[in-house]
Design an enzyme around this catalytic site. Structure first.
Site: not given
Length: 420
Positions: A144, A174, A258
């Protein structure tokens, strides 16, 4: 005795000498006692003298100090066992910090008024340098973080921004691997074995929360759980396509973290930070993809450009999302069938169609293992099967139970939006 008596008599008969001797002995005693007290720690450290509690202070070779410790049989209930990890945390961060980089996602943006399109920074995340091969250095990050990018840049530890390319991505876990041109001075992370993680052990998150202004921010907490599964609705249809296995930590993970590193006290990467629960009143709920799940994904992406998985060839919908009317009147299911997946569509050249499955069939078991939803179906296939292997499928059609055997094929490289 005679000498003692003579001496006593002498002290008694010469009071001036007595007073002088008393003061000198008193001063000598005080100085001697002070010298002994000051020497005790040194003597204990040299091993010539043990402390009077029966406990020892022992420096751990990993930089973690345990104090006190020793023979536990000598520890009374009133005494405590303390562990200090500050020194170990500093060493761990020193080892891993410079392997964490910033990842800048650049996308096209069309101005509403001028109708002109220009490249803008759509967002920033984090990544971890993990390998060098030939003239390329490789970075693992979250999918992402790079999703939708028309261009990528990486911010290095010295502040330099360099162009990056996507090597491959994995929709389900992911994860993504990107590359930059190799150069001198880069630091590469060492991965640890996440299967050895224990609840309560220190965990350190390194990343770029809220952008590059706070690059390589370090937060510390503990491992809150080693086994969590988080449902993932990857295409926004309200139905989880995957259950992501994650490690839970209370180390602060914020937007921008992230793709960053979750490290242990040895400075080894044990997870890639991915998710934080962001709801009012909730704190300390961060999640990372465990290193033992990350490494096989990385290996496949480097070798093939994508992750090799078995392909069954169906478009599934969870039975729990089907209303009671259609369960009874369209699918004709018995009342006892409460879990499974409904085949909404399937290609006529796919493995499932060739094995006899059709639209509106309801799959309830794979190899006699109950399947409640599409996430469980994928997890079973991806963990237990390979392309070319067979799987036995139990399914319902018009209220009758049937079985068939499907010959699994290779997951299509470009089927990122059709999970099964």
């Amino acid at each position: 005795m005679g000498n003692f008596d003579d001496d006593f008599y002498e002290w008694k008969e010469k009071p001036g000498r007595r007073r002088k001797g008393f003061l000198s002995h008193l001063i000598a005693g005080v100085l001697g006692g002070a010298l002994v007290l000051a020497s005790i720690p040194m003597l204990q450290n040299l091993g010539w003298m043990s402390n009077n509690t029966g406990l020892e202070t022992v420096p751990n070779t990993e930089g973690v100090t345990f104090s006190p410790t020793g023979n536990t049989s000598k520890v009374t209930p009133a005494q405590t066992y303390q562990i200090s990890v500050e020194g170990g945390a500093i060493q761990a961060v020193d080892k891993a910090e410079e392997s964490v980089v910033g990842v800048i996602n650049i996308q096209n943006l069309t101005d509403f008024w001028s109708r002109r399109t220009e490249l803008v920074e759509a967002g920033t995340g984090s990544g971890v340098l993990f390998a060098k091969d030939g003239g390329k250095s490789y970075i693992v990050t979250n999918y992402h973080v790079v999703e939708g990018a028309v261009d990528l840049e990486v911010s290095l530890v010295n502040g330099e921004r360099v162009s990056a390319e996507i090597v491959g991505v994995d929709w389900y876990t992911d994860l993504a691997v990107i590359s930059i041109d190799a150069r001198e001075g880069l630091v590469y992370a060492e991965f640890g074995d996440s299967s050895y993680l224990r609840v309560g052990e220190p965990a350190i998150a390194i990343g770029n929360p809220l952008g590059l202004e706070f690059s390589r921010t370090v937060t510390q907490g503990i491992i809150s759980s080693t086994e969590r599964s988080v449902p993932q609705d990857l295409n926004g249809d309200g139905q989880p396509e995957w259950e992501l296995d994650v490690v839970q930590t209370d180390a602060a993970i914020n937007p921008g973290n992230s793709g960053g590193a979750l490290i242990n006290i040895d400075g080894k990467v044990v997870g890639i930070n991915s998710i934080k629960i962001m709801e009012a009143g909730i704190e300390g709920l961060g999640f990372a993809i465990p290193s033992n799940d990350v490494l096989p994904i990385i290996e496949d992406i480097l070798a093939y450009g994508y992750v090799k998985r078995p392909y069954i060839g169906i478009d599934p919908k969870d039975l729990q999302l089907i209303d009671s009317y259609h369960r009874v009147n369209t699918l004709n299911l018995p009342d006892e069938v409460v879990g499974g997946i409904v085949i909404i569509d399937l290609p006529v050249t796919g493995p499932a169609y060739l094995a006899g499955l059709r639209e509106l069939d309801v799959i309830t078991q794979l190899d006699q293992t109950p399947i409640q939803n599409s996430a469980e179906l994928r997890k079973y296939l991806y963990r237990n099967k390979k392309a070319g292997e067979q799987v036995q499928v139990t399914y319902y059609r018009d209220g009758k139970v049937n079985t068939t055997t499907i010959q699994l094929t290779q997951f299509p490289k470009d089927a990122t939006s059709n999970p099964s």
